[in-house]
Design an enzyme around this catalytic site. Structure first.
Site, PDB file in Angstrom:
ATOM      1  N   ALA A   1      -8.589  15.920   1.811  1.00 22.99           N
ATOM      2  CA  ALA A   1      -8.689  16.817   0.641  1.00 22.99           C
ATOM      3  C   ALA A   1      -7.587  16.516  -0.366  1.00 22.99           C
ATOM      4  O   ALA A   1      -6.409  16.450  -0.016  1.00 22.99           O
ATOM      5  CB  ALA A   1      -8.593  18.274   1.091  1.00 22.99           C
TER       6      ALA A   1
ATOM      7  N   THR B   1      -3.011   6.424  -0.349  1.00 18.62           N
ATOM      8  CA  THR B   1      -3.511   5.415  -1.283  1.00 18.62           C
ATOM      9  C   THR B   1      -2.453   4.343  -1.547  1.00 18.62           C
ATOM     10  O   THR B   1      -1.250   4.631  -1.496  1.00 18.62           O
ATOM     11  CB  THR B   1      -3.888   6.104  -2.616  1.00 18.62           C
ATOM     12  OG1 THR B   1      -4.008   5.121  -3.629  1.00 18.62           O
ATOM     13  CG2 THR B   1      -2.830   7.098  -3.066  1.00 18.62           C
ATOM     14  N   ASP B   2      -2.912   3.140  -1.897  1.00 13.78           N
ATOM     15  CA  ASP B   2      -1.951   2.078  -2.261  1.00 13.78           C
ATOM     16  C   ASP B   2      -1.248   2.396  -3.580  1.00 13.78           C
ATOM     17  O   ASP B   2      -0.233   1.773  -3.908  1.00 13.78           O
ATOM     18  CB  ASP B   2      -2.658   0.715  -2.331  1.00 13.78           C
ATOM     19  CG  ASP B   2      -3.735   0.621  -3.408  1.00 13.78           C
ATOM     20  OD1 ASP B   2      -4.098   1.656  -4.006  1.00 13.78           O
ATOM     21  OD2 ASP B   2      -4.224  -0.503  -3.651  1.00 13.78           O
ATOM     22  N   GLU B   3      -1.768   3.388  -4.330  1.00 12.30           N
ATOM     23  CA  GLU B   3      -1.163   3.691  -5.631  1.00 12.30           C
ATOM     24  C   GLU B   3       0.254   4.246  -5.487  1.00 12.30           C
ATOM     25  O   GLU B   3       1.014   4.291  -6.453  1.00 12.30           O
ATOM     26  CB  GLU B   3      -2.043   4.666  -6.432  1.00 12.30           C
ATOM     27  CG  GLU B   3      -3.418   4.070  -6.674  1.00 12.30           C
ATOM     28  CD  GLU B   3      -4.230   4.776  -7.746  1.00 12.30           C
ATOM     29  OE1 GLU B   3      -3.639   5.376  -8.651  1.00 12.30           O
ATOM     30  OE2 GLU B   3      -5.469   4.705  -7.666  1.00 12.30           O
TER      31      GLU B   3
ATOM     32  N   TYR C   1      -0.839  11.649 -10.132  1.00  5.71           N
ATOM     33  CA  TYR C   1      -1.663  11.559  -8.905  1.00  5.71           C
ATOM     34  C   TYR C   1      -0.902  10.794  -7.821  1.00  5.71           C
ATOM     35  O   TYR C   1      -0.742  11.274  -6.693  1.00  5.71           O
ATOM     36  CB  TYR C   1      -2.990  10.860  -9.224  1.00  5.71           C
ATOM     37  CG  TYR C   1      -3.706  10.348  -7.979  1.00  5.71           C
ATOM     38  CD1 TYR C   1      -4.195  11.223  -7.018  1.00  5.71           C
ATOM     39  CD2 TYR C   1      -3.875   8.965  -7.756  1.00  5.71           C
ATOM     40  CE1 TYR C   1      -4.848  10.747  -5.865  1.00  5.71           C
ATOM     41  CE2 TYR C   1      -4.521   8.489  -6.619  1.00  5.71           C
ATOM     42  CZ  TYR C   1      -4.991   9.388  -5.670  1.00  5.71           C
ATOM     43  OH  TYR C   1      -5.614   8.919  -4.539  1.00  5.71           O
TER      44      TYR C   1
ATOM     45  N   LYS D   1       0.665  12.053  -4.135  1.00  8.98           N
ATOM     46  CA  LYS D   1       0.285  11.471  -2.844  1.00  8.98           C
ATOM     47  C   LYS D   1       1.523  10.908  -2.131  1.00  8.98           C
ATOM     48  O   LYS D   1       1.667  11.043  -0.910  1.00  8.98           O
ATOM     49  CB  LYS D   1      -0.757  10.357  -3.032  1.00  8.98           C
ATOM     50  CG  LYS D   1      -2.111  10.810  -3.527  1.00  8.98           C
ATOM     51  CD  LYS D   1      -2.861  11.706  -2.561  1.00  8.98           C
ATOM     52  CE  LYS D   1      -3.345  10.983  -1.327  1.00  8.98           C
ATOM     53  NZ  LYS D   1      -4.214  11.849  -0.485  1.00  8.98           N
TER      54      LYS D   1
ATOM     55  N   GLY E   1       0.484   4.716 -19.109  1.00  7.28           N
ATOM     56  CA  GLY E   1       1.187   4.285 -17.895  1.00  7.28           C
ATOM     57  C   GLY E   1       0.295   3.534 -16.916  1.00  7.28           C
ATOM     58  O   GLY E   1       0.544   3.534 -15.713  1.00  7.28           O
TER      59      GLY E   1
HETATM   60  P1  NAD Z   1     -12.891  13.183  -3.907  1.00 10.27           P
HETATM   61  O1  NAD Z   1     -12.250  13.687  -5.146  1.00 10.27           O
HETATM   62  O2  NAD Z   1     -14.253  12.586  -3.970  1.00 10.27           O
HETATM   63  O3  NAD Z   1     -12.949  14.338  -2.810  1.00 10.27           O
HETATM   64  C1  NAD Z   1     -11.898  15.243  -2.613  1.00 10.27           C
HETATM   65  C2  NAD Z   1     -12.436  16.410  -1.786  1.00 10.27           C
HETATM   66  O4  NAD Z   1     -11.351  17.324  -1.562  1.00 10.27           O
HETATM   67  C3  NAD Z   1     -13.549  17.194  -2.490  1.00 10.27           C
HETATM   68  O5  NAD Z   1     -14.602  17.463  -1.587  1.00 10.27           O
HETATM   69  C4  NAD Z   1     -12.863  18.482  -2.925  1.00 10.27           C
HETATM   70  O6  NAD Z   1     -13.746  19.598  -2.987  1.00 10.27           O
HETATM   71  C5  NAD Z   1     -11.826  18.639  -1.833  1.00 10.27           C
HETATM   72  N1  NAD Z   1     -10.674  19.451  -2.273  1.00 10.27           N
HETATM   73  C6  NAD Z   1      -9.979  19.343  -3.426  1.00 10.27           C
HETATM   74  N2  NAD Z   1      -9.014  20.278  -3.470  1.00 10.27           N
HETATM   75  C7  NAD Z   1      -9.108  20.996  -2.316  1.00 10.27           C
HETATM   76  C8  NAD Z   1      -8.391  22.101  -1.767  1.00 10.27           C
HETATM   77  N3  NAD Z   1      -7.363  22.655  -2.437  1.00 10.27           N
HETATM   78  N4  NAD Z   1      -8.752  22.576  -0.559  1.00 10.27           N
HETATM   79  C9  NAD Z   1      -9.796  22.028   0.121  1.00 10.27           C
HETATM   80  N5  NAD Z   1     -10.519  21.006  -0.352  1.00 10.27           N
HETATM   81  C10 NAD Z   1     -10.170  20.479  -1.554  1.00 10.27           C
HETATM   82  O7  NAD Z   1     -11.834  12.131  -3.310  1.00 10.27           O
HETATM   83  P2  NAD Z   1     -12.081  10.787  -2.467  1.00 10.27           P
HETATM   84  O8  NAD Z   1     -12.227   9.666  -3.420  1.00 10.27           O
HETATM   85  O9  NAD Z   1     -13.097  11.051  -1.444  1.00 10.27           O
HETATM   86  O10 NAD Z   1     -10.663  10.634  -1.775  1.00 10.27           O
HETATM   87  C11 NAD Z   1     -10.383  11.245  -0.522  1.00 10.27           C
HETATM   88  C12 NAD Z   1      -8.954  10.925  -0.121  1.00 10.27           C
HETATM   89  O11 NAD Z   1      -8.770   9.505  -0.054  1.00 10.27           O
HETATM   90  C13 NAD Z   1      -7.921  11.421  -1.123  1.00 10.27           C
HETATM   91  O12 NAD Z   1      -6.829  11.944  -0.400  1.00 10.27           O
HETATM   92  C14 NAD Z   1      -7.512  10.180  -1.903  1.00 10.27           C
HETATM   93  O13 NAD Z   1      -6.180  10.278  -2.348  1.00 10.27           O
HETATM   94  C15 NAD Z   1      -7.676   9.102  -0.857  1.00 10.27           C
HETATM   95  N6  NAD Z   1      -7.980   7.770  -1.373  1.00 10.27           N
HETATM   96  C16 NAD Z   1      -9.044   7.583  -2.227  1.00 10.27           C
HETATM   97  C17 NAD Z   1      -9.340   6.293  -2.668  1.00 10.27           C
HETATM   98  C18 NAD Z   1     -10.519   6.036  -3.586  1.00 10.27           C
HETATM   99  O14 NAD Z   1     -10.687   4.908  -4.046  1.00 10.27           O
HETATM  100  N7  NAD Z   1     -11.370   6.999  -3.866  1.00 10.27           N
HETATM  101  C19 NAD Z   1      -8.564   5.212  -2.263  1.00 10.27           C
HETATM  102  C20 NAD Z   1      -7.491   5.438  -1.383  1.00 10.27           C
HETATM  103  C21 NAD Z   1      -7.224   6.720  -0.947  1.00 10.27           C
END
Ligand code: NAD
Length: 330
Positions: free
Chosen positions: A84, A127-129, A151, A155, A276
């Site tokens: 999340a 994330t790698d970011e 962001y 993280k 940025g």
């Molecule tokens: P997403 O935005 O699609 O999904 C996030 C989910 O978290 C949603 O279902 C949202 O409803 C829920 N959420 C948000 N705030 C919340 C809260 N306060 N309480 C409960 N639920 C909450 O994101 P994603 O792309 O699926 O990414 C998931 C994880 O993976 C994140 O932590 C992100 O940092 C990490 N990540 C993503 C990527 C990418 O390319 N998308 C890459 C590396 C890491």
């Protein structure tokens, strides 16, 4: 033995893919899944449609910042996979506070409850970011964190809090840091689904700056397999990079998307760069390969074509979501 697994953010892009995989035919029959998701604009219960009503799935609509709720749910769990988050860089430039609240405050709320309950492991999906931007070479897990966007900073803060709970209190925390994911069910504000859905509608796509920003792309299947490797075989207190080994400029990526959608460069509009904007990301994913035997399996060309085909076939999923997408791509 049955494992009770709490999946936060399980209605989002990657979290729902993880849940569908665990409960699917090649999943883990010994796992009981509880999804905790606030259903923010990015969360979508339809993402769990294929496993709706599954006997090993429970869905709780709630916020990870709600400590009483989190404590109640955690009391019946063995392990946590924490997805999340507020996840879109452009939105973090407009409202960083929401990112601090969920990504930092929410993670600490989960860590506090996990410690009380003796959760093992607590997998923090990062994330790698968090590493920032680099001109050459690749980041190993020992690289200092130099996040540039709100962001990425939120993280990185969550990662540091999680590692601190491991060092101070011995909680079995494991962190994954993955590169850019793509695949079905990704909210159409992120670069690939945004561009694909625009191109499928015959519209122009906005490409940031000179288009020469470099990213590594990984199919969401391969990310999910990496998270499972870390959950099942990883070590406490350890960080694992996960990457696709596919270094591409945004311009190269757009070229592939144009071809897959049957469009050409007349459909591309160069727009002012993101504030940025990190120039280049590159993760060294040799640790997870060496220690846990994980390597990406999905070829980028094949994975992108399949993703475009999925968006072509699932208009009813993405058309209602487009009103919510951010003003720029991510
Ligand atoms: P997403 O935005 O699609 O999904 C996030 C989910 O978290 C949603 O279902 C949202 O409803 C829920 N959420 C948000 N705030 C919340 C809260 N306060 N309480 C409960 N639920 C909450 O994101 P994603 O792309 O699926 O990414 C998931 C994880 O993976 C994140 O932590 C992100 O940092 C990490 N990540 C993503 C990527 C990418 O390319 N998308 C890459 C590396 C890491």
């Amino acid at each position: 033995m049955t494992t009770r697994l709490l999946v936060t953010g399980g209605a989002g892009f990657i979290g729902s893919h993880y849940v569908r995989t665990l409960l699917g035919p090649d999943g883990s029959p010994d796992v009981l899944v509880t999804v905790l998701d606030a259903l923010s604009y990015a969360g979508n219960i339809a993402n769990l449609g294929p496993v709706r009503g599954h006997p090993r799935l429970r869905f709780v609509h709630g916020d990870i910042c709600d400590a009483p709720l989190v404590n109640r749910i955690m009391a019946n769990q063995d392990q946590v996979i924490h997805f999340a988050a507020e996840s879109h860089v452009d939105r973090s430039l407009l409202d960083a506070a929401a990112f601090v609240r969920t990504n930092v405050g929410g993670t600490q709320t989960l860590l506090d409850a996990a410690l009380r309950q003796g959760i093992a492991p607590f997998v923090q999906v990062s994330t790698d970011e968090v590493y920032g931007s680099l001109e050459s070479g690749s980041w190993t897990e020992d690289e200092p964190l130099r996040p540039n966007s709100p962001y990425a900073a939120s993280k990185a803060s969550a990662d540091l809090l999680a590692l601190a709970v491991h060092v101070s209190h011995g909680l079995d925390v494991r962190i994954t840091r993955c590169s850019n994911n793509y695949g079905p069910y990704q909210f159409p504000e992120k670069l690939i689904p945004r561009f694909v859905t625009l191109l499928l509608d015959g519209q122009k796509v906005p490409l940031y700056g000179d288009g020469l920003h470099v990213r590594d792309w990984l199919h969401v299947n391969d990310h999910v397999r990496g998270i499972e490797a870390v959950r099942n075989r990883g070590r406490a207190g350890r960080v694992y990079n996960i990457g696709g080994g596919t270094s591409l400029t945004n311009q190269d990526l757009v070229n592939l998307l144009l071809k897959a959608c049957g469009a050409d460069w007349d459909s591309v509009e160069y727009v002012a760069d993101r504030k940025g904007h990190d120039r280049r990301y590159s993760v060294d994913a040799s640790r997870i390969r060496r220690e846990l035997g994980h390597a990406p399996e999905t070829d980028l060309g094949i994975g992108l074509n399949a993703t475009v085909a999925w968006y072509r076939d699932h208009r009813s999923w993405w058309e209602p979501l487009r009103a919510d997408r951010a003003p720029q791509n991510g």
